[in-house]
Scaffold this motif. Structure first.
Motif, PDB file in Angstrom:
ATOM      1  N   ILE A 220       0.949   4.237  -3.073  1.00 21.95           N
ATOM      2  CA  ILE A 220       0.448   5.545  -2.386  1.00 21.95           C
ATOM      3  C   ILE A 220       1.589   6.468  -2.959  1.00 21.95           C
ATOM      4  N   GLN A 221       2.941   6.093  -2.666  1.00 21.26           N
ATOM      5  CA  GLN A 221       3.909   7.103  -3.091  1.00 21.26           C
ATOM      6  C   GLN A 221       4.105   7.102  -4.666  1.00 21.26           C
TER       7      GLN A 221
ATOM      8  N   ARG B 186       0.795   9.411  -5.803  1.00 26.71           N
ATOM      9  CA  ARG B 186       0.706  10.778  -4.934  1.00 26.71           C
ATOM     10  C   ARG B 186       1.124  11.836  -5.985  1.00 26.71           C
TER      11      ARG B 186
ATOM     12  N   THR C 137       0.706  -1.272  -0.011  1.00 26.57           N
ATOM     13  CA  THR C 137      -0.065  -0.060  -0.062  1.00 26.57           C
ATOM     14  C   THR C 137       0.693   1.188   0.002  1.00 26.57           C
ATOM     15  N   GLY C 138       1.875   1.353   0.702  1.00 28.82           N
ATOM     16  CA  GLY C 138       2.712   2.297   0.946  1.00 28.82           C
ATOM     17  C   GLY C 138       3.403   2.788  -0.301  1.00 28.82           C
TER      18      GLY C 138
END
Length: 53
Positions: free
Chosen positions: A31-32, A35, A27-28
């Protein structure tokens, strides 16, 4: 943050499945990656809505 929750679940003998690990570690990264695109999209829409005369 999700990685910390996985570690806490491990220490308290909570269930940690494949979905939990995928959620915690992927997930991280997603998202990065997304973004900057969202930020530039918001900037374009904001600059269109605010017109200086």
């Amino acid at each position: 943050m999700s990685e910390v929750l996985v570690i806490i679940a491990f220490f308290f003998n909570g269930s940690i499945g494949v979905g939990t690990l995928i959620n915690a570690f992927i997930t991280g990264i997603v998202i990065q990656w997304i973004r900057p695109y969202v930020f530039s999209f918001k900037q374009r829409n904001y600059s269109k809505s605010v017109k200086v005369s």
